[in-house]
Design a protein around this motif. Structure first.
Motif, PDB file in Angstrom:
ATOM      1  N   MET A 113       0.838  -1.197   0.000  1.00 54.12           N
ATOM      2  CA  MET A 113       0.000   0.000   0.000  1.00 54.12           C
ATOM      3  C   MET A 113       0.878   1.254   0.000  1.00 54.12           C
ATOM      4  O   MET A 113       0.618   2.213  -0.734  1.00 54.12           O
ATOM      5  CB  MET A 113      -0.916   0.006   1.231  1.00 54.12           C
ATOM      6  CG  MET A 113      -1.914   1.121   1.238  1.00 54.12           C
ATOM      7  SD  MET A 113      -3.262   0.869   0.100  1.00 54.12           S
ATOM      8  CE  MET A 113      -4.115  -0.441   0.915  1.00 54.12           C
ATOM      9  N   GLY A 114       1.923   1.245   0.806  1.00 52.12           N
ATOM     10  CA  GLY A 114       2.841   2.381   0.846  1.00 52.12           C
ATOM     11  C   GLY A 114       3.563   2.580  -0.478  1.00 52.12           C
ATOM     12  O   GLY A 114       3.738   3.705  -0.948  1.00 52.12           O
ATOM     13  N   ILE A 115       3.995   1.487  -1.098  1.00 60.28           N
ATOM     14  CA  ILE A 115       4.674   1.580  -2.391  1.00 60.28           C
ATOM     15  C   ILE A 115       3.729   2.129  -3.453  1.00 60.28           C
ATOM     16  O   ILE A 115       4.100   3.014  -4.240  1.00 60.28           O
ATOM     17  CB  ILE A 115       5.244   0.212  -2.807  1.00 60.28           C
ATOM     18  CG1 ILE A 115       6.369  -0.190  -1.861  1.00 60.28           C
ATOM     19  CG2 ILE A 115       5.729   0.236  -4.251  1.00 60.28           C
ATOM     20  CD1 ILE A 115       6.849  -1.618  -2.039  1.00 60.28           C
ATOM     21  N   ALA A 116       2.498   1.636  -3.479  1.00 53.39           N
ATOM     22  CA  ALA A 116       1.530   2.098  -4.490  1.00 53.39           C
ATOM     23  C   ALA A 116       1.200   3.574  -4.300  1.00 53.39           C
ATOM     24  O   ALA A 116       1.201   4.349  -5.266  1.00 53.39           O
ATOM     25  CB  ALA A 116       0.262   1.258  -4.419  1.00 53.39           C
ATOM     26  N   LEU A 117       0.920   3.961  -3.063  1.00 52.17           N
ATOM     27  CA  LEU A 117       0.597   5.372  -2.811  1.00 52.17           C
ATOM     28  C   LEU A 117       1.808   6.272  -3.046  1.00 52.17           C
ATOM     29  O   LEU A 117       1.673   7.376  -3.572  1.00 52.17           O
ATOM     30  CB  LEU A 117       0.060   5.542  -1.389  1.00 52.17           C
ATOM     31  CG  LEU A 117      -1.314   4.928  -1.133  1.00 52.17           C
ATOM     32  CD1 LEU A 117      -1.672   5.032   0.346  1.00 52.17           C
ATOM     33  CD2 LEU A 117      -2.367   5.594  -1.986  1.00 52.17           C
ATOM     34  N   GLY A 118       2.985   5.799  -2.663  1.00 54.22           N
ATOM     35  CA  GLY A 118       4.198   6.576  -2.898  1.00 54.22           C
ATOM     36  C   GLY A 118       4.454   6.786  -4.383  1.00 54.22           C
ATOM     37  O   GLY A 118       4.857   7.874  -4.808  1.00 54.22           O
TER      38      GLY A 118
END
Length: 69
Positions: A47-52
């Protein structure tokens, strides 16, 4: 004239690329921290990678528009 257009295009691609790189790095760090805190790293890391990546691309595009003005 075509060289200026190619140079501008290269600068735009570079800015978006840098934005995505920074976004992925920050998203990974934030996603890992939240994942460790909530004991659900399998959810929060991707989730962090996608949002980042999404925010990095947006900020990279915004910096292109600001430099043109």
């Amino acid at each position: 004239m075509s060289n200026a257009t190619e140079d501008e295009r290269d600068d735009e691609e570079r800015n978006v690329g840098v934005g995505i790189g920074v976004g992925i790095a920050l998203g990974t760090a934030i996603g890992t921290a939240i994942g460790i805190a909530t004991d659900d790293i399998g959810l929060w890391l991707p989730m962090g990678i996608a949002l980042g990546t999404a925010f990095g691309a947006a900020f990279g595009t915004m910096s292109d528009e600001d430099s043109e003005q």
